[in-house]
Write a protein that holds these residues in place. Sequence first.
Motif, PDB file in Angstrom:
ATOM      1  N   ASP A  53       0.881  -1.170   0.000  1.00 15.18           N
ATOM      2  CA  ASP A  53       0.000   0.000   0.000  1.00 15.18           C
ATOM      3  C   ASP A  53       0.920   1.222   0.000  1.00 15.18           C
ATOM      4  O   ASP A  53       1.716   1.401   0.923  1.00 15.18           O
ATOM      5  N   TYR A  54       0.847   2.028  -1.089  1.00 19.08           N
ATOM      6  CA  TYR A  54       1.805   3.124  -1.264  1.00 19.08           C
ATOM      7  C   TYR A  54       1.162   4.485  -1.017  1.00 19.08           C
ATOM      8  O   TYR A  54       0.074   4.774  -1.511  1.00 19.08           O
ATOM      9  N   PHE A  55       1.860   5.326  -0.269  1.00 17.81           N
ATOM     10  CA  PHE A  55       1.411   6.703  -0.038  1.00 17.81           C
ATOM     11  C   PHE A  55       2.545   7.660  -0.413  1.00 17.81           C
ATOM     12  O   PHE A  55       3.711   7.430  -0.083  1.00 17.81           O
ATOM     13  N   ASN A  56       2.155   8.752  -1.090  1.00 16.68           N
ATOM     14  CA  ASN A  56       3.114   9.837  -1.304  1.00 16.68           C
ATOM     15  C   ASN A  56       3.308  10.594   0.005  1.00 16.68           C
ATOM     16  O   ASN A  56       2.483  10.493   0.914  1.00 16.68           O
ATOM     17  N   LYS A  57       4.337  11.413   0.052  1.00 13.75           N
ATOM     18  CA  LYS A  57       4.653  12.107   1.320  1.00 13.75           C
ATOM     19  C   LYS A  57       3.538  13.075   1.757  1.00 13.75           C
ATOM     20  O   LYS A  57       3.437  13.409   2.929  1.00 13.75           O
ATOM     21  N   PRO A  63      -1.665   4.145  -6.615  1.00 13.73           N
ATOM     22  CA  PRO A  63      -1.812   2.705  -6.849  1.00 13.73           C
ATOM     23  C   PRO A  63      -0.490   1.969  -7.061  1.00 13.73           C
ATOM     24  O   PRO A  63      -0.416   0.756  -6.900  1.00 13.73           O
ATOM     25  N   PHE A  64       0.563   2.744  -7.372  1.00 17.48           N
ATOM     26  CA  PHE A  64       1.831   2.050  -7.670  1.00 17.48           C
ATOM     27  C   PHE A  64       3.007   2.994  -7.520  1.00 17.48           C
ATOM     28  O   PHE A  64       2.851   4.224  -7.609  1.00 17.48           O
ATOM     29  N   CYS A  65       4.178   2.410  -7.309  1.00 13.96           N
ATOM     30  CA  CYS A  65       5.439   3.183  -7.270  1.00 13.96           C
ATOM     31  C   CYS A  65       6.533   2.223  -7.720  1.00 13.96           C
ATOM     32  O   CYS A  65       6.757   1.187  -7.068  1.00 13.96           O
ATOM     33  N   GLY A  66       7.175   2.548  -8.829  1.00 15.03           N
ATOM     34  CA  GLY A  66       8.155   1.615  -9.404  1.00 15.03           C
ATOM     35  C   GLY A  66       9.376   1.430  -8.517  1.00 15.03           C
ATOM     36  O   GLY A  66       9.773   0.296  -8.201  1.00 15.03           O
ATOM     37  N   ASN A  67       9.969   2.529  -8.065  1.00 13.41           N
ATOM     38  CA  ASN A  67      11.133   2.400  -7.170  1.00 13.41           C
ATOM     39  C   ASN A  67      10.708   1.820  -5.820  1.00 13.41           C
ATOM     40  O   ASN A  67      11.432   1.023  -5.216  1.00 13.41           O
ATOM     41  N   GLY A  68       9.505   2.201  -5.384  1.00  9.41           N
ATOM     42  CA  GLY A  68       8.989   1.654  -4.118  1.00  9.41           C
ATOM     43  C   GLY A  68       8.775   0.151  -4.214  1.00  9.41           C
ATOM     44  O   GLY A  68       9.063  -0.601  -3.276  1.00  9.41           O
ATOM     45  N   ALA A  69       8.321  -0.293  -5.372  1.00  8.83           N
ATOM     46  CA  ALA A  69       8.097  -1.744  -5.575  1.00  8.83           C
ATOM     47  C   ALA A  69       9.420  -2.501  -5.509  1.00  8.83           C
ATOM     48  O   ALA A  69       9.488  -3.622  -4.989  1.00  8.83           O
ATOM     49  N   VAL A 130       0.762   4.433 -12.556  1.00  8.31           N
ATOM     50  CA  VAL A 130       0.296   5.798 -12.215  1.00  8.31           C
ATOM     51  C   VAL A 130       0.455   6.673 -13.477  1.00  8.31           C
ATOM     52  O   VAL A 130       1.224   6.339 -14.374  1.00  8.31           O
ATOM     53  N   PRO A 131      -0.252   7.805 -13.542  1.00  5.06           N
ATOM     54  CA  PRO A 131      -0.231   8.613 -14.776  1.00  5.06           C
ATOM     55  C   PRO A 131       1.069   9.415 -14.938  1.00  5.06           C
ATOM     56  O   PRO A 131       1.588   9.970 -13.968  1.00  5.06           O
ATOM     57  N   HIS A 132       1.538   9.446 -16.180  1.00  3.38           N
ATOM     58  CA  HIS A 132       2.766  10.182 -16.499  1.00  3.38           C
ATOM     59  C   HIS A 132       2.594  10.996 -17.781  1.00  3.38           C
ATOM     60  O   HIS A 132       1.908  10.554 -18.704  1.00  3.38           O
ATOM     61  N   ALA A 158      -0.814  14.423 -13.202  1.00  2.00           N
ATOM     62  CA  ALA A 158       0.111  13.334 -13.552  1.00  2.00           C
ATOM     63  C   ALA A 158       1.514  13.713 -13.088  1.00  2.00           C
ATOM     64  O   ALA A 158       1.790  14.868 -12.745  1.00  2.00           O
ATOM     65  N   ASN A 159       2.380  12.707 -13.077  1.00  2.00           N
ATOM     66  CA  ASN A 159       3.813  12.947 -12.834  1.00  2.00           C
ATOM     67  C   ASN A 159       4.404  13.471 -14.139  1.00  2.00           C
ATOM     68  O   ASN A 159       4.040  12.970 -15.217  1.00  2.00           O
ATOM     69  N   ILE A 160       5.299  14.418 -14.077  1.00  2.00           N
ATOM     70  CA  ILE A 160       5.799  15.097 -15.284  1.00  2.00           C
ATOM     71  C   ILE A 160       7.264  14.740 -15.499  1.00  2.00           C
ATOM     72  O   ILE A 160       8.103  14.976 -14.614  1.00  2.00           O
ATOM     73  N   PHE A 176       8.987  15.727 -12.090  1.00  2.42           N
ATOM     74  CA  PHE A 176       8.241  16.456 -11.062  1.00  2.42           C
ATOM     75  C   PHE A 176       7.165  15.492 -10.598  1.00  2.42           C
ATOM     76  O   PHE A 176       6.289  15.113 -11.384  1.00  2.42           O
ATOM     77  N   GLU A 177       7.230  15.045  -9.371  1.00  4.92           N
ATOM     78  CA  GLU A 177       6.366  13.954  -8.918  1.00  4.92           C
ATOM     79  C   GLU A 177       5.109  14.432  -8.186  1.00  4.92           C
ATOM     80  O   GLU A 177       5.187  15.232  -7.244  1.00  4.92           O
ATOM     81  N   ARG A 178       3.971  13.901  -8.676  1.00  2.55           N
ATOM     82  CA  ARG A 178       2.676  14.132  -8.022  1.00  2.55           C
ATOM     83  C   ARG A 178       2.743  13.574  -6.604  1.00  2.55           C
ATOM     84  O   ARG A 178       3.286  12.510  -6.391  1.00  2.55           O
ATOM     85  N   SER A 186      14.727  10.516  -8.622  1.00  2.00           N
ATOM     86  CA  SER A 186      14.386   9.593  -9.714  1.00  2.00           C
ATOM     87  C   SER A 186      12.967   9.119  -9.518  1.00  2.00           C
ATOM     88  O   SER A 186      12.408   9.218  -8.426  1.00  2.00           O
ATOM     89  N   CYS A 187      12.378   8.622 -10.584  1.00  2.00           N
ATOM     90  CA  CYS A 187      11.007   8.091 -10.520  1.00  2.00           C
ATOM     91  C   CYS A 187      10.993   6.825 -11.375  1.00  2.00           C
ATOM     92  O   CYS A 187      11.282   6.893 -12.575  1.00  2.00           O
ATOM     93  N   GLY A 188      10.700   5.704 -10.746  1.00  2.00           N
ATOM     94  CA  GLY A 188      10.791   4.423 -11.455  1.00  2.00           C
ATOM     95  C   GLY A 188       9.760   4.291 -12.564  1.00  2.00           C
ATOM     96  O   GLY A 188      10.096   3.930 -13.699  1.00  2.00           O
ATOM     97  N   SER A 189       8.521   4.615 -12.229  1.00  2.00           N
ATOM     98  CA  SER A 189       7.473   4.477 -13.265  1.00  2.00           C
ATOM     99  C   SER A 189       7.629   5.562 -14.329  1.00  2.00           C
ATOM    100  O   SER A 189       7.342   5.333 -15.500  1.00  2.00           O
ATOM    101  N   GLY A 190       8.179   6.720 -13.917  1.00  2.00           N
ATOM    102  CA  GLY A 190       8.428   7.791 -14.893  1.00  2.00           C
ATOM    103  C   GLY A 190       9.565   7.434 -15.839  1.00  2.00           C
ATOM    104  O   GLY A 190       9.506   7.711 -17.043  1.00  2.00           O
TER     105      GLY A 190
HETATM  106  N1  LIG Z   1       4.123  10.083  -7.100  1.00  2.00           N
HETATM  107  C1  LIG Z   1       3.528   8.996  -7.883  1.00  2.00           C
HETATM  108  C2  LIG Z   1       3.698   7.655  -7.163  1.00  2.00           C
HETATM  109  C3  LIG Z   1       5.156   7.302  -6.979  1.00  2.00           C
HETATM  110  C4  LIG Z   1       5.844   7.107  -8.297  1.00  2.00           C
HETATM  111  C5  LIG Z   1       7.361   7.051  -8.248  1.00  2.00           C
HETATM  112  N2  LIG Z   1       8.011   7.313  -7.006  1.00  2.00           N
HETATM  113  C6  LIG Z   1       7.894   5.757  -8.856  1.00  2.00           C
HETATM  114  O1  LIG Z   1       9.028   5.347  -8.541  1.00  2.00           O
HETATM  115  O2  LIG Z   1       7.163   5.157  -9.706  1.00  2.00           O
HETATM  116  C7  LIG Z   1       2.032   9.281  -8.074  1.00  2.00           C
HETATM  117  O3  LIG Z   1       1.378   9.733  -7.145  1.00  2.00           O
HETATM  118  O4  LIG Z   1       1.545   9.024  -9.183  1.00  2.00           O
END
Ligand SMILES: N[C@H](CCC[C@H](N)C(=O)O)C(=O)O
Length: 230
Positions: A53-57, A63-69, A130-132, A158-160, A176-178, A186-190
């Motif tokens: 279960d992922y939460f932004n700060k 629903p997802f975080c690539g680096n978090g996963a 997540v949206p990018h 969305a994340n930019i 730029f992370e939502r 860095s942003c894994g899904s981005g």
């Molecule tokens: N801030 C993103 C979630 C974390 C994505 C990012 N940290 C990654 O590694 O994918 C959102 O709310 O869409």
Amino acid sequence: MKKYTANGNSFVLFDISKTSISDNEKKKWVLENCKDRDGALFVEKRDGIYYMDYFNKDGSRAPFCGNGARVFFYYLQNEKKENVSKFLTDAGLVFGKIYNGKILIKMPKPSIAQKIKIENFSGYLLKVGVPHFVTFVDNVDKIMINNIGKKLRKKLNANINFVQKLSKNTIKVRTFERGVEGETLSCGSGSTASAIILNENKVKVITKGGILYVHILNDGFYLEGGVENV
Ligand SMILES: N[C@H](CCC[C@H](N)C(=O)O)C(=O)O
């Protein structure tokens, strides 16, 4: 509570697999413990499968975080000594593996990229869990990311990702992370979304936090990188 970074993306991890807490309590924990972090991972178990279960700060759930996963899988394998190959997220089942000391995650199936133009930036909207928004620019270092990144994030929810192509299969990405409401290292899904738009088989992604690789294989998209206990 443990702290990790993954290619510069910084997280707090709470293992609540043997208990359960309410969403309000989760949000309170996040706001109290993520002041110097990008987000929080809650380790839970649902019907015998681990669930992330992922939460932004800012306390918003994503629903997802690539680096978090990648941190989540590292934690299951190295700390809990659980020899599992998959876990659940709100973006579906995620498969992980470790090789050469790196953590690989099979990313959620991306949506079809939609070409758009906004604020004079041509780019693509696509979802990778997540949206990018992915836009190619001549020089990412010249982007006033906390200005234009914030504006685009608000307009697109969305994340930019600003991407500079360095060679056929090497890109430099700033995000730029939502939910962080700022640039992350860095942003894994981005990084994955950017590599999908580049459309090469193995993409080297250079971020402020280090190097990620995105492998485009016949069964999906894999994100590869390191995890640190800091
Ligand atoms: N801030 C993103 C979630 C974390 C994505 C990012 N940290 C990654 O590694 O994918 C959102 O709310 O869409």
